[in-house]
Design an enzyme around this catalytic site. Structure first.
Site, PDB file in Angstrom:
ATOM      1  N   GLU A  49       0.663  -1.258  -0.120  1.00 54.26           N
ATOM      2  CA  GLU A  49      -0.021   0.100   0.201  1.00 54.26           C
ATOM      3  C   GLU A  49       0.853   1.218  -0.025  1.00 54.26           C
ATOM      4  O   GLU A  49       0.781   1.975   0.731  1.00 54.26           O
ATOM      5  CB  GLU A  49      -0.919  -0.088   1.117  1.00 54.26           C
ATOM      6  CG  GLU A  49      -2.029  -1.075   1.032  1.00 54.26           C
ATOM      7  CD  GLU A  49      -2.922  -0.939   2.207  1.00 54.26           C
ATOM      8  OE1 GLU A  49      -2.821  -0.414   3.138  1.00 54.26           O
ATOM      9  OE2 GLU A  49      -4.169  -1.677   1.935  1.00 54.26           O
ATOM     10  N   GLU A  66      -6.540  -7.628  -0.687  1.00 55.69           N
ATOM     11  CA  GLU A  66      -6.842  -7.521   1.049  1.00 55.69           C
ATOM     12  C   GLU A  66      -8.191  -7.057   1.109  1.00 55.69           C
ATOM     13  O   GLU A  66      -8.810  -6.218   0.273  1.00 55.69           O
ATOM     14  CB  GLU A  66      -6.107  -6.506   1.571  1.00 55.69           C
ATOM     15  CG  GLU A  66      -4.608  -6.817   1.940  1.00 55.69           C
ATOM     16  CD  GLU A  66      -4.015  -5.576   2.778  1.00 55.69           C
ATOM     17  OE1 GLU A  66      -4.566  -5.039   3.582  1.00 55.69           O
ATOM     18  OE2 GLU A  66      -2.675  -5.437   2.666  1.00 55.69           O
TER      19      GLU A  66
HETATM   20  C1  GAL Z   1      -4.157  -2.307   5.203  1.00 55.42           C
HETATM   21  C2  GAL Z   1      -2.980  -3.034   5.303  1.00 55.42           C
HETATM   22  C3  GAL Z   1      -2.528  -4.174   5.980  1.00 55.42           C
HETATM   23  C4  GAL Z   1      -3.543  -4.079   7.191  1.00 55.42           C
HETATM   24  C5  GAL Z   1      -4.775  -3.878   7.120  1.00 55.42           C
HETATM   25  C6  GAL Z   1      -5.997  -3.767   7.944  1.00 55.42           C
HETATM   26  O1  GAL Z   1      -4.131  -0.995   4.980  1.00 55.42           O
HETATM   27  O2  GAL Z   1      -2.158  -3.274   3.898  1.00 55.42           O
HETATM   28  O3  GAL Z   1      -1.368  -4.598   6.547  1.00 55.42           O
HETATM   29  O4  GAL Z   1      -2.839  -3.233   7.948  1.00 55.42           O
HETATM   30  O5  GAL Z   1      -4.986  -2.771   6.054  1.00 55.42           O
HETATM   31  O6  GAL Z   1      -7.298  -3.490   7.463  1.00 55.42           O
END
Ligand code: GAL
Length: 675
Positions: A168, A326
């Protein structure tokens, strides 16, 4: 945008393959796997349970730098070797992170100047994550050394299926105001403007005595006694996005040198609140586009925002399938109240991403952490273990995705595009504007919502995207335009397209200088209208509009005394500051039409306009459904995959017939969709 896509290199023996899978193989299913947080006996459980859930891909190493390089001159890869071997033995492919996201404490201690600094001048210290300035040469050197080591060591590891650059990029350090960033900004400006005269003209520095006599006098838009120069702010946003892209490019260069055949991604954050990066300018550096998406618990329309973000990601991927890298199985841990998702929502959300082009459904993270700042974040395997409703639904989701495998590689066809552009997002929301109440993405989402309600497929495309093939293009709040953008919309319309432009569009050029002569500036000719001033509305203020075919409508936020030059009037303001003036207009241009909407319509008004525009373009929903049932069609050479997602508490239906891939049953039309 010329991105040529390369998909995940599935290793032989990948778990959970099916004979019927589509062009991209199985739908990838898995999540971020952080084995360094657990003892090795837990790893054995992990791979066993991954297989039970149907997991076939995990992202490894995202936050492993401190473990891989515990001191400047020592490297410890053996544990990661064992992780990759174990995963491979169990048929789990690896999306291997370059591990550069969070530098270790020895590095930030030795080089505190590499830390990011916020706009107020506060140094953002070690102790969280991403404590690095995108302009730090020291960080760049150390991170690339790590990428070299990773690439050398794992180039021929059979589990390596794709590379995941950093994590990110820009999530926490997207805007850095440090002295190093100031130097980088000056270099960037010299490259953009070459000489100081051009630069001073672009920044309009005769205003407020801001003239710069040397490059060294220029600073990032640090907190100032009054509004900072708008072009300074805009250029700093551009520079900051480019500085992160330089890091991406530098890592990509190393990876391509070692593993030219392994596809590379970096996980985008295409979601409601994130606007630090102009992703449209990044995609050509990647082999495949991936996104992280999280829903805001307080948003009752979060499922529409999800669809918007998915369509936006597909637009960035040039219409090709993309990866959801994610998402959350249930609660996150960074909102004021982290509500749990009902398990039915996990399924709905995940399959909506697939419907809209994702060939991967992955989560943060595989196993819920027992400690650390994200220990309350949901995961595929919760604290409660396998005796939990969440685990059972994760296993069911894995089975669903296996049943849907033949969908992979298929695409979504849309004849409607919405232009959503990060540069416009930055520029339209700068301070000292006629109204601070305008919100770029909210306006775009509003128009999207009307099309979503009508189940009309939409591509959300960046500026400069090829508009050929679309029949309708929406340009909400396209505030800042280059001449080429205007020419593209003009030719699109003349060739038979319907274009809809909203208020606060065409106002400024790329330096954020006003396009003089009346509003809406660059779009006056295309739209056949002119206003001589803006008449924005106060927070709660509403205005009434009346139109022969559109009926009675309501506007908020904005109004203008629109005078048609050769457009016809579709609705007129009947009260408020622009009473008596045109509010919505349409001009005939060549074979097409150009529509202008000069206020923020409510949902009913937007829907009325969208229906009229789509009717003029002969665009209809591909398949009928009852209200609240979201329908999306993916197509491969000879099959149509109809996704019907019921968001209501009642049974709904879709006017389609075929084989239900989730149950194997052949179903006549209409197919009932349970609540
Ligand atoms: C994203 C990040 C992850 C985790 C996740 C939690 O921003 O890439 O590592 O922190 O959010 O929602």
């Amino acid at each position: 945008m010329q991105m040529t896509q390369r998909w995940i290199r599935w290793p032989a023996g990948t778990h959970n393959r099916t004979p019927t899978e589509g062009r991209n193989g199985p739908i990838a299913f898995g999540g971020d796997y952080n084995p360094e947080q657990w003892s090795e006996d837990v790893w054995q459980d992990d791979v066993r349970l991954m297989q039970e859930a149907g997991v076939n891909l995990v992202t490894v190493g995202v936050f492993s730098w401190a473990r891989l390089q515990p001191t400047p001159d020592t490297w410890e890869f053996e544990w990661l070797d064992r992780v990759l071997d174990l995963l491979h033995e169990h048929g789990i492919a690896v999306d291997l992170a370059t591990a550069t996201a969070s530098p270790p404490a020895w590095l930030t201690t030795a080089h505190p100047e590499m830390l990011p600094v916020d706009r107020l001048g506060t140094v953002l210290h070690q102790g969280g994550r991403q404590a690095w300035s995108p302009s730090s040469v020291v960080y760049r050197e150390h991170s690339l050394r790590l990428v070299e080591k990773m690439a050398e060591r794992y180039a021929s590891h059979p589990a390596l299926s794709m590379w995941h650059v950093s994590n990110e990029l820009g999530c926490h350090n997207g805007r850095c105001y440090s002295e190093l960033s100031a130097q980088g900004f000056r270099r960037w400006l010299r490259e953009r403007y070459t000489d100081l005269d051009t630069f001073n003209r672009a920044w309009a520095t005769d205003f407020w005595s801001q003239h710069y006599g040397t490059w060294e006098e220029i600073e990032p838009p640090r907190i100032a006694p009054s509004f900072s120069n708008p072009t300074q702010q805009l250029d700093f946003a551009r520079f900051s996005s480019d500085a992160l892209r330089d890091q991406l490019r530098a890592e990509v260069e190393v990876l391509r040198r070692h593993t030219p055949d392994v596809p590379i991604t970096t996980n985008f954050m295409v979601m409601g609140h994130f606007k630090e990066v102009d992703y449209g300018t990044w995609v050509d550096d990647l082999d495949l586009v991936s996104n992280d998406h999280y829903m805001m618990a307080h948003d009752p329309e979060a499922h529409v925002e999800l669809a918007f973000s998915a369509d936006h990601t597909r637009g960035l991927a040039g219409g090709q399938p993309w990866m959801l890298l994610e998402s959350s199985t249930s609660a996150v841990s960074w909102q004021p109240v982290n509500t749990a998702k009902p398990v039915s929502q996990l399924r709905r959300n995940s399959l909506t991403h697939v419907a809209r082009g994702a060939d991967a459904v992955c989560f943060f993270q595989w196993r819920a952490s027992a400690a650390g700042a994200e220990k309350y974040h949901s995961a595929m395997l919760p604290h409660a273990g396998t005796d939990s409703e969440l685990w059972r639904s994760v296993v069911e989701l894995g089975a669903d995705l296996q049943r849907l495998a033949e969908v992979s590689g298929s695409t979504v066809d849309s004849s409607v595009a919405i232009i959503v552009d990060y540069e416009n997002w930055w520029a339209a929301e700068l301070d000292a504007h006629p109204s601070s109440l305008l919100a770029y993405r909210r306006t775009a989402e509003g128009w999207y919502r009307s099309l979503w309600d009508a189940n009309i497929p939409v591509d959300i495309v960046p500026r400069g995207a090829d508009l050929t093939g679309y029949r309708v293009v929406l340009a909400p709040m396209l505030y800042l335009v280059r001449d080429a953008d205007v020419a593209a919309l003009d030719s699109f319309t003349r060739a038979g397209g319907q274009v809809l432009v909203t208020y606060f569009s065409g106002i400024a050029d790329e330096n954020d200088h006003i396009r003089l002569g009346g509003y809406p500036g660059a779009f006056r000719d295309l739209l056949g209208v002119r206003s001589d001033e803006f008449r924005p509305l106060l927070g709660e203020q509403q205005v009434a509009l009346e139109g022969a075919s559109l009926g009675a409508l309501t506007g908020t936020l904005w109004s203008e005394p629109v005078v048609p030059t050769d457009a016809i009037v579709l609705a007129t303001y009947t009260d408020g500051p622009s009473a008596g003036f045109a509010a919505i207009t349409r001009a005939a241009r060549g074979e097409g039409k150009a529509w202008y909407v000069s206020t923020e319509l409510d949902a009913i008004g937007r829907r009325a306009v969208v229906d009229a525009v789509c009717a003029a373009a002969h665009v209809t929903a591909p398949i009928g459904a009852t209200a609240g049932v979201e329908v999306v069609v993916r197509r491969s050479a000879d099959v149509e995959y109809v996704f019907a997602i019921n968001h209501t508490p009642q049974e709904g239906s879709v006017a389609a017939a075929g084989t239900d891939l989730l149950t194997g049953q052949v179903r006549p039309a209409p197919v009932l969709i349970p609540a």
